[in-house]
Design a protein around this motif. Sequence first.
Motif, PDB file in Angstrom:
ATOM      1  N   ASP A  34      30.045  26.053  39.133  1.00 59.67           N
ATOM      2  CA  ASP A  34      29.685  26.693  40.400  1.00 59.67           C
ATOM      3  C   ASP A  34      29.286  28.157  40.236  1.00 59.67           C
ATOM      4  O   ASP A  34      28.855  28.795  41.187  1.00 59.67           O
ATOM      5  CB  ASP A  34      30.861  26.630  41.388  1.00 59.67           C
ATOM      6  N   ARG A  36      31.384  30.609  39.584  1.00 54.12           N
ATOM      7  CA  ARG A  36      32.476  31.510  39.986  1.00 54.12           C
ATOM      8  C   ARG A  36      33.208  32.081  38.783  1.00 54.12           C
ATOM      9  O   ARG A  36      33.831  33.131  38.880  1.00 54.12           O
ATOM     10  CB  ARG A  36      33.470  30.770  40.880  1.00 54.12           C
ATOM     11  N   THR A  58      41.291  37.491  39.975  1.00 56.33           N
ATOM     12  CA  THR A  58      41.384  38.455  41.076  1.00 56.33           C
ATOM     13  C   THR A  58      40.623  37.940  42.301  1.00 56.33           C
ATOM     14  O   THR A  58      41.137  37.985  43.418  1.00 56.33           O
ATOM     15  CB  THR A  58      40.816  39.827  40.645  1.00 56.33           C
ATOM     16  N   THR A  59      39.434  37.437  42.090  1.00 55.01           N
ATOM     17  CA  THR A  59      38.611  36.911  43.181  1.00 55.01           C
ATOM     18  C   THR A  59      39.270  35.697  43.825  1.00 55.01           C
ATOM     19  O   THR A  59      39.328  35.585  45.054  1.00 55.01           O
ATOM     20  CB  THR A  59      37.207  36.529  42.675  1.00 55.01           C
ATOM     21  N   GLU A  60      39.787  34.778  43.007  1.00 58.13           N
ATOM     22  CA  GLU A  60      40.450  33.585  43.527  1.00 58.13           C
ATOM     23  C   GLU A  60      41.704  33.960  44.305  1.00 58.13           C
ATOM     24  O   GLU A  60      41.999  33.386  45.338  1.00 58.13           O
ATOM     25  CB  GLU A  60      40.804  32.623  42.392  1.00 58.13           C
ATOM     26  N   ASP A  61      42.436  34.943  43.809  1.00 62.50           N
ATOM     27  CA  ASP A  61      43.668  35.393  44.465  1.00 62.50           C
ATOM     28  C   ASP A  61      43.336  35.975  45.836  1.00 62.50           C
ATOM     29  O   ASP A  61      44.042  35.728  46.803  1.00 62.50           O
ATOM     30  CB  ASP A  61      44.389  36.426  43.589  1.00 62.50           C
ATOM     31  N   GLN A  62      42.277  36.730  45.925  1.00 63.33           N
ATOM     32  CA  GLN A  62      41.869  37.311  47.216  1.00 63.33           C
ATOM     33  C   GLN A  62      41.448  36.219  48.188  1.00 63.33           C
ATOM     34  O   GLN A  62      41.717  36.315  49.372  1.00 63.33           O
ATOM     35  CB  GLN A  62      40.736  38.316  47.011  1.00 63.33           C
ATOM     36  N   GLY A  63      40.803  35.184  47.673  1.00 64.90           N
ATOM     37  CA  GLY A  63      40.387  34.065  48.520  1.00 64.90           C
ATOM     38  C   GLY A  63      41.563  33.284  49.070  1.00 64.90           C
ATOM     39  O   GLY A  63      41.561  32.829  50.213  1.00 64.90           O
ATOM     40  N   VAL A  64      42.618  33.143  48.290  1.00 64.52           N
ATOM     41  CA  VAL A  64      43.810  32.411  48.708  1.00 64.52           C
ATOM     42  C   VAL A  64      44.616  33.225  49.708  1.00 64.52           C
ATOM     43  O   VAL A  64      45.219  32.689  50.623  1.00 64.52           O
ATOM     44  CB  VAL A  64      44.694  32.063  47.467  1.00 64.52           C
ATOM     45  N   SER A  65      44.619  34.549  49.575  1.00 62.37           N
ATOM     46  CA  SER A  65      45.418  35.419  50.424  1.00 62.37           C
ATOM     47  C   SER A  65      44.897  35.496  51.846  1.00 62.37           C
ATOM     48  O   SER A  65      45.603  35.890  52.749  1.00 62.37           O
ATOM     49  CB  SER A  65      45.455  36.835  49.831  1.00 62.37           C
ATOM     50  N   ARG A  66      43.658  35.158  52.056  1.00 60.86           N
ATOM     51  CA  ARG A  66      43.040  35.297  53.394  1.00 60.86           C
ATOM     52  C   ARG A  66      43.616  34.343  54.390  1.00 60.86           C
ATOM     53  O   ARG A  66      44.108  33.374  54.299  1.00 60.86           O
ATOM     54  CB  ARG A  66      41.541  35.075  53.314  1.00 60.86           C
TER      55      ARG A  66
END
Length: 66
Positions: A34, A36, A58-66
């Motif tokens: 993909d 990513r 870091t990007t995946e963590d930010q996506g999960v935190s939303r």
Amino acid sequence: MSENQDLICTYYRPAQVSKLTGMGRTFIAKAIRDGRLNSVKLGGARLISEHALREFVTTEDQGVSR
């Protein structure tokens, strides 16, 4: 630190990334497909730089935190 040491980068194979992160190999492969998770192909080996892995996590963590 010498100038040459600044150029050294650690690379991981997808299976190693899976073990390091606890993410499944299929998830890692899909993230590469993909776009990513950045990777390079060297000969027959798919390699992921430490920098790309940190950026992805870091990007995946930010996506999960939303």
